[in-house]
Design a protein around this motif. Structure first.
Motif, PDB file in Angstrom:
ATOM      1  N   SER A 123      20.754  13.010 -37.923  1.00 18.47           N
ATOM      2  CA  SER A 123      21.408  14.306 -38.097  1.00 18.47           C
ATOM      3  C   SER A 123      22.285  14.645 -36.907  1.00 18.47           C
ATOM      4  N   GLN A 124      21.804  14.383 -35.695  1.00 17.10           N
ATOM      5  CA  GLN A 124      22.572  14.678 -34.489  1.00 17.10           C
ATOM      6  C   GLN A 124      23.835  13.810 -34.407  1.00 17.10           C
ATOM      7  N   VAL A 125      23.684  12.523 -34.712  1.00 20.03           N
ATOM      8  CA  VAL A 125      24.835  11.620 -34.643  1.00 20.03           C
ATOM      9  C   VAL A 125      25.847  11.969 -35.730  1.00 20.03           C
ATOM     10  N   ASN A 126      25.349  12.347 -36.895  1.00 15.52           N
ATOM     11  CA  ASN A 126      26.267  12.738 -37.968  1.00 15.52           C
ATOM     12  C   ASN A 126      27.077  13.966 -37.561  1.00 15.52           C
ATOM     13  N   ASP A 127      26.418  14.940 -36.921  1.00 16.10           N
ATOM     14  CA  ASP A 127      27.137  16.124 -36.437  1.00 16.10           C
ATOM     15  C   ASP A 127      28.203  15.733 -35.423  1.00 16.10           C
ATOM     16  N   MET A 128      27.889  14.764 -34.568  1.00 13.65           N
ATOM     17  CA  MET A 128      28.852  14.301 -33.579  1.00 13.65           C
ATOM     18  C   MET A 128      30.067  13.668 -34.255  1.00 13.65           C
TER      19      MET A 128
ATOM     20  N   PRO B 121      23.118   6.506 -25.330  1.00 14.57           N
ATOM     21  CA  PRO B 121      24.288   7.394 -25.330  1.00 14.57           C
ATOM     22  C   PRO B 121      25.627   6.650 -25.302  1.00 14.57           C
ATOM     23  N   GLU B 122      25.709   5.579 -24.498  1.00 16.28           N
ATOM     24  CA  GLU B 122      26.983   4.867 -24.426  1.00 16.28           C
ATOM     25  C   GLU B 122      27.298   4.146 -25.738  1.00 16.28           C
ATOM     26  N   SER B 123      26.254   3.672 -26.433  1.00 16.94           N
ATOM     27  CA  SER B 123      26.468   3.007 -27.723  1.00 16.94           C
ATOM     28  C   SER B 123      26.958   4.001 -28.772  1.00 16.94           C
ATOM     29  N   LEU B 124      26.389   5.198 -28.762  1.00 10.97           N
ATOM     30  CA  LEU B 124      26.804   6.220 -29.712  1.00 10.97           C
ATOM     31  C   LEU B 124      28.225   6.693 -29.438  1.00 10.97           C
ATOM     32  N   ALA B 125      28.579   6.815 -28.164  1.00 12.77           N
ATOM     33  CA  ALA B 125      29.952   7.200 -27.825  1.00 12.77           C
ATOM     34  C   ALA B 125      30.937   6.138 -28.286  1.00 12.77           C
ATOM     35  N   ARG B 126      30.557   4.881 -28.126  1.00 13.33           N
ATOM     36  CA  ARG B 126      31.440   3.787 -28.544  1.00 13.33           C
ATOM     37  C   ARG B 126      31.629   3.753 -30.060  1.00 13.33           C
ATOM     38  N   VAL B 127      30.535   3.942 -30.811  1.00 15.42           N
ATOM     39  CA  VAL B 127      30.674   3.885 -32.263  1.00 15.42           C
ATOM     40  C   VAL B 127      31.485   5.074 -32.765  1.00 15.42           C
TER      41      VAL B 127
ATOM     42  N   ALA C  12      29.860  -4.462 -39.027  1.00 18.18           N
ATOM     43  CA  ALA C  12      30.453  -4.806 -37.740  1.00 18.18           C
ATOM     44  C   ALA C  12      29.865  -3.922 -36.653  1.00 18.18           C
ATOM     45  N   ALA C  13      30.161  -4.282 -35.408  1.00 21.70           N
ATOM     46  CA  ALA C  13      29.746  -3.492 -34.245  1.00 21.70           C
ATOM     47  C   ALA C  13      30.903  -3.429 -33.271  1.00 21.70           C
ATOM     48  N   ASP C  14      30.838  -2.468 -32.375  1.00 19.37           N
ATOM     49  CA  ASP C  14      31.910  -2.325 -31.384  1.00 19.37           C
ATOM     50  C   ASP C  14      31.692  -3.248 -30.195  1.00 19.37           C
ATOM     51  N   LYS C  15      30.510  -3.247 -29.636  1.00 17.09           N
ATOM     52  CA  LYS C  15      30.240  -4.017 -28.428  1.00 17.09           C
ATOM     53  C   LYS C  15      28.735  -4.253 -28.328  1.00 17.09           C
ATOM     54  N   GLY C  16      28.364  -5.283 -27.576  1.00 13.30           N
ATOM     55  CA  GLY C  16      26.948  -5.553 -27.413  1.00 13.30           C
ATOM     56  C   GLY C  16      26.385  -6.298 -28.607  1.00 13.30           C
TER      57      GLY C  16
END
Length: 314
Positions: free
Chosen positions: A205-210, A157-163, A7-11
């Motif tokens: 790695s960066q997204v996983n840390d987030m 950045p906005e996609s990563l914040a949404r997920v 699934a996806a959040d948006k877009g």
């Protein structure tokens, strides 16, 4: 074996493309189910095995009538169509308005998808393309039956914040309690990034840390290449060596990593379920052969209900 929901959040990060790519390289038998309530895409972009178009009336639309009378997992195969490459597909709805015909049936479908792993005749994993899950989409009712929920995201950045926020919301909805412990619960929530292969490793790695820092309970499980040419080949719009494309090569690695991390647990769970079902069937068979005059006339109410259901299902 298991139900894996994408699934996806948006877009439009490419949920359908990722679902088809993963199913195409899945190491075990797999059924690809288009469960997006907004409608499926494969009937418009893929050819059937016979060379003609897919039948839009055979799939999620036709299964609705069957599910209202109860759905045995093996009945799913009656509504499946093979694509030209051999992939077995449960074609999605044509338009969003048709989703009304599935009202109240999503948990039944989720249970059937998950239980297909235990079929003694035609066991398979199910990869479900759930589309976008923002709001109160009924596809969310599949998630409690899944072993793994994969949220797809591009790398803006906005996609990563949404997920990140969607993962946290799903963890709270599906698991409850502290979000930091959600990674220990089922279904596991994972993130798959659609990314350029050159930066995929560092970005993962960066997204996983987030995700860890935000206590979402989710983890990055892999990246699928942002490969428009490969996506066109997969959809049949362009010729080329699909197996050599970045899309398929990256999808193969994600599938292998998922099986390496979760496959043993899923197989053990399926074996335990099969043993449990076999034991139940044996008990029912034994109960049916007890002479009537030897049965206790003052039967326990719960026992009576169990036997009643068993009789109705035969």
């Amino acid at each position: 074996m298991a139900l894996i929901a994408l699934a996806a959040d948006k877009g439009s990060p490419g949920v359908t493309t990722a679902a088809v790519a993963l199913a195409a390289v899945w190491p075990r038998r797999v059924l690809l189910a288009e469960t997006d309530p907004a409608g499926g895409d494969l009937v418009y972009r893929s050819a059937a095995a016979h060379g003609g178009p897919l039948n839009p009336n055979t799939g999620m639309l036709s299964i609705a009538a069957t599910a209202r009378r109860g759905l045995v997992p093996d009945q799913l195969w009656d509504h499946v169509q093979p694509l030209s490459g051999g992939l077995e597909v449960l074609v999605g709805l044509g338009i969003a308005e048709q989703a009304a015909g599935l009202a109240g049936l999503w948990p039944t479908l989720g249970h059937a998808f998950a239980s297909l792993a235990d079929s003694p005749h035609a066991a398979a994993d199910v990869i479900a393309d759930c589309g976008r899950v923002s709001g109160d989409t009924p596809a969310l009712e599949l998630f409690p039956h899944a072993s793994l929920v994969l949220l797809l995201s591009r790398t803006e950045p906005e996609s990563l914040a949404r997920v990140r926020d969607r993962a946290a919301a799903l963890a709270g909805k599906l698991h409850g309690g502290p979000r930091g412990a959600a990674s220990l619960a089922n279904p596991v929530i994972g993130v798959v990034l659609i990314a350029d292969t050159g930066t995929a490793g560092k970005l993962s790695s960066q997204v996983n840390d987030m995700l860890v820092h935000a206590q979402t309970g989710a983890r990055v499980v892999g990246t699928i290449a942002d490969d428009p040419a490969g996506a066109d080949q997969l959809a049949g719009r362009k010729r080329g060596r699909l197996d050599k494309s970045l899309l398929i090569r990256s999808a193969r690695k994600v599938a292998a990593d998922i099986h390496q991390q979760y496959g043993a647990a899923w197989a053990a769970s399926a074996q335990a379920n099969q043993a449990h079902h076999a034991q139940q069937a044996q008990h029912v068979q034994q109960a049916q052969h007890v002479p009537h005059q030897h049965q206790d006339q003052h039967q326990h109410p719960q026992q009576g209900r169990t036997q009643g259901h068993a009789g109705a299902g035969t």
